[in-house]
Scaffold this motif. Sequence first.
Motif, short mmCIF file in Angstrom:
data_model
loop_
_atom_site.label_atom_id
_atom_site.label_comp_id
_atom_site.label_asym_id
_atom_site.label_seq_id
_atom_site.Cartn_x
_atom_site.Cartn_y
_atom_site.Cartn_z
N ALA A 115 0.86 -1.19 0.00
CA ALA A 115 0.00 0.00 0.00
C ALA A 115 0.89 1.23 0.00
CB ALA A 115 -0.91 0.00 1.23
N ARG A 116 0.31 2.35 -0.40
CA ARG A 116 1.06 3.61 -0.35
C ARG A 116 1.44 3.89 1.10
NH1 ARG A 116 -3.56 5.47 -2.70
NH2 ARG A 116 -3.75 6.93 -0.97
N ARG A 117 2.55 4.57 1.26
CA ARG A 117 3.08 4.87 2.60
C ARG A 117 2.07 5.65 3.45
NH1 ARG A 117 8.23 4.99 5.02
NH2 ARG A 117 8.24 6.34 6.83
N ASP A 118 1.40 6.63 2.86
CA ASP A 118 0.45 7.43 3.63
C ASP A 118 -0.72 6.56 4.13
OD1 ASP A 118 -0.31 7.45 0.76
OD2 ASP A 118 -1.99 8.70 1.42
N ALA A 144 12.03 -1.94 1.98
CA ALA A 144 11.16 -1.04 1.22
C ALA A 144 10.39 -1.87 0.20
CB ALA A 144 12.01 0.01 0.50
N ASP A 145 9.21 -1.39 -0.18
CA ASP A 145 8.37 -2.13 -1.11
C ASP A 145 9.06 -2.41 -2.44
OD1 ASP A 145 6.23 -2.73 0.50
OD2 ASP A 145 4.99 -1.07 -0.20
N ASP A 146 9.90 -1.49 -2.92
CA ASP A 146 10.57 -1.76 -4.19
C ASP A 146 11.52 -2.95 -4.08
OD1 ASP A 146 12.28 -0.19 -2.58
OD2 ASP A 146 13.31 0.66 -4.31
N GLU A 147 12.15 -3.13 -2.91
CA GLU A 147 12.99 -4.30 -2.70
C GLU A 147 12.15 -5.57 -2.62
OE1 GLU A 147 16.48 -3.65 0.09
OE2 GLU A 147 15.20 -1.93 0.59
N ARG A 148 11.01 -5.48 -1.94
CA ARG A 148 10.11 -6.63 -1.84
C ARG A 148 9.56 -7.01 -3.22
NH1 ARG A 148 6.45 -5.98 3.56
NH2 ARG A 148 8.15 -5.38 4.92
N HIS A 151 11.23 -9.54 -5.34
CA HIS A 151 11.09 -10.96 -4.96
C HIS A 151 9.69 -11.50 -5.21
CE1 HIS A 151 14.97 -11.17 -2.83
NE2 HIS A 151 14.74 -9.89 -2.55
N ALA A 152 8.76 -10.63 -5.58
CA ALA A 152 7.35 -11.02 -5.67
C ALA A 152 6.98 -11.56 -7.04
CB ALA A 152 6.47 -9.83 -5.33
N ASP A 153 6.15 -12.58 -7.04
CA ASP A 153 5.55 -13.08 -8.27
C ASP A 153 4.30 -12.29 -8.62
OD1 ASP A 153 7.20 -15.59 -8.80
OD2 ASP A 153 6.59 -15.89 -6.72
N VAL A 154 3.63 -11.78 -7.57
CA VAL A 154 2.39 -11.02 -7.71
C VAL A 154 2.45 -9.86 -6.74
CG1 VAL A 154 -0.11 -11.10 -7.32
CG2 VAL A 154 1.03 -13.06 -8.34
N VAL A 155 2.02 -8.68 -7.17
CA VAL A 155 1.91 -7.53 -6.28
C VAL A 155 0.45 -7.11 -6.24
CG1 VAL A 155 2.62 -5.16 -5.79
CG2 VAL A 155 4.27 -6.78 -6.80
N ILE A 156 -0.09 -7.05 -5.04
CA ILE A 156 -1.49 -6.66 -4.83
C ILE A 156 -1.49 -5.29 -4.16
CG2 ILE A 156 -3.65 -7.24 -3.67
CD1 ILE A 156 -2.61 -10.19 -3.65
N ASP A 157 -2.15 -4.32 -4.80
CA ASP A 157 -2.24 -2.98 -4.22
C ASP A 157 -3.37 -2.95 -3.19
OD1 ASP A 157 -2.16 -0.29 -3.61
OD2 ASP A 157 -3.03 0.36 -5.51
N ASN A 158 -3.01 -2.62 -1.96
CA ASN A 158 -3.99 -2.55 -0.87
C ASN A 158 -4.15 -1.12 -0.38
OD1 ASN A 158 -5.76 -3.30 1.16
ND2 ASN A 158 -4.16 -3.98 2.55
N SER A 159 -4.08 -0.17 -1.29
CA SER A 159 -4.25 1.23 -0.92
C SER A 159 -5.71 1.64 -0.90
CB SER A 159 -3.49 2.14 -1.89
OG SER A 159 -2.11 1.87 -1.83
#
Length: 179
Positions: A115-118, A144-148, A151-159
Amino acid sequence: MLAELGAVVIDADRVGHEIYAPGTPGFDQVVAAFGRDIVGDDGAIDRKRLGGIVFADSAALARLNAVVHPLIRDAVAQRVAAARAAGPKPIVVEAALLIEAGWDALVDEVWLVAARRDVIEERLTTQRGMDAAAVAARMRAQLADDERRAHADVVIDNSGSREQLRQEVERLWRSRVAG
């Protein structure tokens, strides 16, 4: 959400609570590393007190991780093996520190919920009652999310809303798991 869809979910945070519950070797090791002051009136490790120590001092956090991460990894690996032996259901390891702790070797795919930092800051202050300094300390202690994402196969936005998250999780379930 994934449990509702039929997955076996192994919550690494819950496993962590168990591995250093009173009377366990993990409890003894954490108390030996940080002193009796981290034990609450109920005889259990006061996670808020311990968090205040380790998120303010990177050396203390490293010391805690050196004690608990191997214990949690072994317990999670045992639960994954038991779930695999029990049948063909998808298995989810829910772990905020999956990548940092090197537990991604236990799974076939990494689904990162970001999710976004805010949004994260607002959720931690309203839902967990953390102040801005505590939120900042926690976020500094994690990748940080960019480092994660690397490693991710899928990124889910939870913002967004919980319903938006549910729709995305269900879509991914249908396309990657059930399909």
